[in-house]
Scaffold this active site. Structure first.
Site, PDB file in Angstrom:
ATOM      1  N   LYS A  47       3.218  -7.319   3.359  1.00 39.63           N
ATOM      2  CA  LYS A  47       3.084  -5.872   3.261  1.00 39.63           C
ATOM      3  C   LYS A  47       3.077  -5.286   4.665  1.00 39.63           C
ATOM      4  CE  LYS A  47      -0.469  -3.439   2.826  1.00 39.63           C
ATOM      5  NZ  LYS A  47      -0.675  -2.945   4.209  1.00 39.63           N
TER       6      LYS A  47
ATOM      7  N   THR B  42      -9.174  11.915   4.197  1.00 43.57           N
ATOM      8  CA  THR B  42     -10.066  10.902   3.634  1.00 43.57           C
ATOM      9  C   THR B  42     -10.939  11.527   2.552  1.00 43.57           C
ATOM     10  OG1 THR B  42     -11.505  11.379   5.510  1.00 43.57           O
ATOM     11  CG2 THR B  42     -10.178   9.396   5.600  1.00 43.57           C
TER      12      THR B  42
ATOM     13  N   GLU C 188       5.727   3.470   9.302  1.00 40.22           N
ATOM     14  CA  GLU C 188       5.457   4.813   8.777  1.00 40.22           C
ATOM     15  C   GLU C 188       6.384   5.846   9.404  1.00 40.22           C
ATOM     16  OE1 GLU C 188       0.826   4.380   7.490  1.00 40.22           O
ATOM     17  OE2 GLU C 188       1.284   4.948   9.539  1.00 40.22           O
TER      18      GLU C 188
ATOM     19  N   ASN D 144       0.293  10.494   8.783  1.00 39.19           N
ATOM     20  CA  ASN D 144      -0.995  10.170   9.381  1.00 39.19           C
ATOM     21  C   ASN D 144      -1.894  11.358   9.650  1.00 39.19           C
ATOM     22  OD1 ASN D 144      -1.059   7.244   9.679  1.00 39.19           O
ATOM     23  ND2 ASN D 144       0.850   7.591  10.782  1.00 39.19           N
TER      24      ASN D 144
ATOM     25  N   THR E 247      -2.111  -2.015   8.014  1.00 36.76           N
ATOM     26  CA  THR E 247      -2.486  -3.396   7.746  1.00 36.76           C
ATOM     27  C   THR E 247      -1.263  -4.255   7.469  1.00 36.76           C
ATOM     28  OG1 THR E 247      -4.430  -2.525   6.662  1.00 36.76           O
ATOM     29  CG2 THR E 247      -3.988  -4.833   6.347  1.00 36.76           C
TER      30      THR E 247
ATOM     31  N   THR F 273       0.868  -1.170   0.000  1.00 33.94           N
ATOM     32  CA  THR F 273       0.000   0.000   0.000  1.00 33.94           C
ATOM     33  C   THR F 273       0.913   1.231   0.000  1.00 33.94           C
ATOM     34  OG1 THR F 273      -0.301  -0.316   2.386  1.00 33.94           O
ATOM     35  CG2 THR F 273      -2.045  -1.095   0.948  1.00 33.94           C
TER      36      THR F 273
END
Lengths: 413, 413
Positions: free
Chosen positions: B191, B413, B286, B408, B202, B163
């Protein structure tokens, strides 16, 4: 201004610009001992007489000597003074730390002419460095000589216990209830999560009241109120070695807290004072740009609701989304789902402010621009309904910003 | 290159630049379905025959339909293919999500000419949006037509499941043991914690091996190995709705895993593959600038040692200090002290690399310049000795940087 009036008839009114000496029977002082740069850094809070005391203390296994020392004294039930310093936590320095902690109590007792066992000690600041006792020895008599009672002294005490707090945190209230005769007073002062070398986020808080309440009852009421306030805030999930929250009750108002109704109203008033201080700490969390209230309703128990609320409030993904004003309901529900509390996601719902973002297992059908606008405010609320019972809990936190990283990464021990 | 040779005589050698089809009996394909911008985003991993399967799945209560679906099939013990897509998590979209998940399995089964109950499904990506099934319907037959076996395909599969991972994560090893005849192969692809709208971190991982092992035994070995690897990494403590780690065993090597010694060596080899993938995920967390290994020794049990290690590894204060290369032992010990595990801080010790920073309750007497220099490396180790037993555990994590906040918070969104 009326803070809150509850069904029982209790009225709690904030008295602006006053603090820890507002309740009858207390005096205080703050001086600059030189423990932290050029600011006030040492304070004494003193009752006119020995009086009932209660306290809660950090559960961290790694404790500064001030914690077990003050905890032991609180168990005796009576105290008269609190010595508090910022700038040095007197933690993780070996046996010399115990000796220095005792000397802080001894110096205060000598200067005030009271028994050493009535002097509680609280410290916050750098850990792993010996307390510069020569500075404390010089400062305590000066503080004792300056003991008094004024709004300036209240503000000085609030300033003296700060570390990297950006705001002073103090409150004083007058309370009236049909279940007691006359007016009693409660005041509190706190320091929040500031950052000190090598540091941790430390919370110290001190409360005074002139209610006439036994130490056993005070401890029971204080513990319950703390569970719903200080134990419901989280900045980053880290717990300090030095945390404590003490309350002294002078009894000088002459109002006895004995009947169940009088106790209930006193507990409500104390909880409001503690909640105010707790929220101020969350609002002033390191790097915070907003105060976040996380409400969880529909839980099978208050404990489970609080567990879900705390998991959401501590999620770095939720906190960074809040900083970015992003209505990221996926992160909120994912945090709820991993909290270790059983619920059916297909019955659960969630709201950002009044905007429903998750409806019985399905998310995403909402006005995201409106939610983004809502999240730009300095106080925001997230609500999750677990739809598995009738219990609720509230947790307060703040967002994670670049400044959280800056404050905590760019500092060097 | 030999990855590790243990006392039993087991030798595990990495075979560079190969991946998921390296073990005998597997083929794969990856295509661009259009689920995530312009990259590969849909892959099939296919065994020549139905074969034993094992898996572990997210414990989050909020689950994508792929999780309970694949979990049910794994319980049957046999499978032949894995459908995996990135770009859409197919989570939190209501009953249509279940139907779409089933159709992904149906499309794959039809294209491959195998029973639908032998097709596992894994999805990762945006949650709260319906899967664009018309794209999946077009892509699956193309993928099935391209099924093959090459190092290029292995790399494409690794790319297709990414991703916002910055690096592909794959490994293939050859293993020899005196306890089995000949050489068997294990390969894995994973991943990491990437960020997708509205997102969560995830982890998906798939392992193939040509060992001949029953599904029950495979599940037992896989679960134990996962506990020591994937369950020992943490980026931010958040658990996804879609996590799964599946392993298929073709048996094509003809090497049976039956004797206790053969089982032990197979478990060690599988654990090394999983550990490699787990560490790659932590390293690529991240915003991460370094891989952090947290070792806790001297615990009363492995479980308690792991609990302390995980608390240190998840502490935002520790992680920001690591980003700042600050040897902040106070934060490490404060995290250990709040882990909920009993130990005596006055007997405990801690090290940053080889530099002792905390010695039986007293910290701070060390060369902080040397510790700062050590922490500037891309791989660092923290060690805490609880001095209360002989058990140990290791957890892998990364630091918290500005980029963690950026990734983040700045996403919308």
């Amino acid at each position: 201004m009326a803070m809150n009036a509850v069904a029982s008839g209790l009225v709690v009114s904030v008295v602006p610009d006053t603090g820890i000496t507002f309740p009858l029977g207390f005096r205080a002082a703050a001086v600059r001992a030189g423990l932290k740069s050029k600011n006030l850094d040492l304070a004494l809070i003193v009752a006119d007489q020995p009086c009932p005391v209660a306290g809660v203390f950090t559960l961290n296994l790694v404790k500064a000597p001030s914690v077990p020392y003050s905890e032991r004294l609180v168990k005796n039930g009576m105290a008269q003074a609190i010595f508090v310093n910022a700038g040095n936590a007197n933690a993780c320095v070996g046996p010399q730390g115990d000796a220095d902690n005792l000397e802080c109590a001894f110096l205060t007792a000598s200067a005030l002419g009271i028994p050493q066992d009535f002097v509680l000690v609280a410290s916050t600041g750098v850990i792993g460095r010996l307390m510069p006792m020569e500075k404390v020895r010089a400062a305590v008599p000066l503080a004792a000589a300056g003991i008094g009672l004024s709004t300036e002294i209240d503000a000085d005490v609030a300033a003296a216990i700060m570390t990297t707090d950006l705001t002073q945190k103090q409150i004083a209230v007058e309370c009236r209830s049909p279940h007691w005769q006359g007016t009693l007073r409660i005041a509190g002062v706190a320091k929040g999560s500031g950052m000190i070398a090598p540091n941790m986020a430390t919370t110290l808080s001190f409360v005074t009241t002139d209610a006439d309440v036994s130490s056993d009852l005070l401890q029971a009421i204080h513990s319950r109120a703390i569970d719903r306030t200080f134990n419901r805030i989280t900045v980053d999930g880290d717990t300090s070695t030095n945390d404590m929250c003490l309350v002294l009750a002078s009894g000088a108002s002459g109002i006895p807290i004995k009947s169940p109704e009088a106790m209930a109203d006193f507990e409500t008033a104390l909880e409001q004072v503690l909640q105010f201080l707790a929220k101020e700490i969350a609002r002033d969390g390191e790097g915070a740009t907003k105060l976040v209230t996380v409400q969880v309703v529909g839980g099978r128990s208050e404990e489970e609701a609080a567990k879900v609320a705390k998991t959401i409030a501590e999620s770095p993904l939720v906190k960074t989304a809040l900083y970015g004003c992003d209505p990221n309901w996926g992160r909120i529900m994912a945090a709820a789902g991993r909290a270790g509390v059983k619920f059916d996601p297909d019955k659960a719902s969630a709201w950002i402010g009044d905007i429903q973002v998750f409806n019985h297992g399905v998310g995403g059908n909402f006005d995201s621009d409106a939610a983004n606008t809502y999240l730009k405010q300095s106080e925001v609320t997230l609500t999750v309904d677990l739809a598995s019972g009738d219990e609720a809990a509230t947790v307060w936190t703040c967002d994670y910003s670049y400044d959280y990283i800056k404050i905590n990464a760019e500092y060097h021990t």
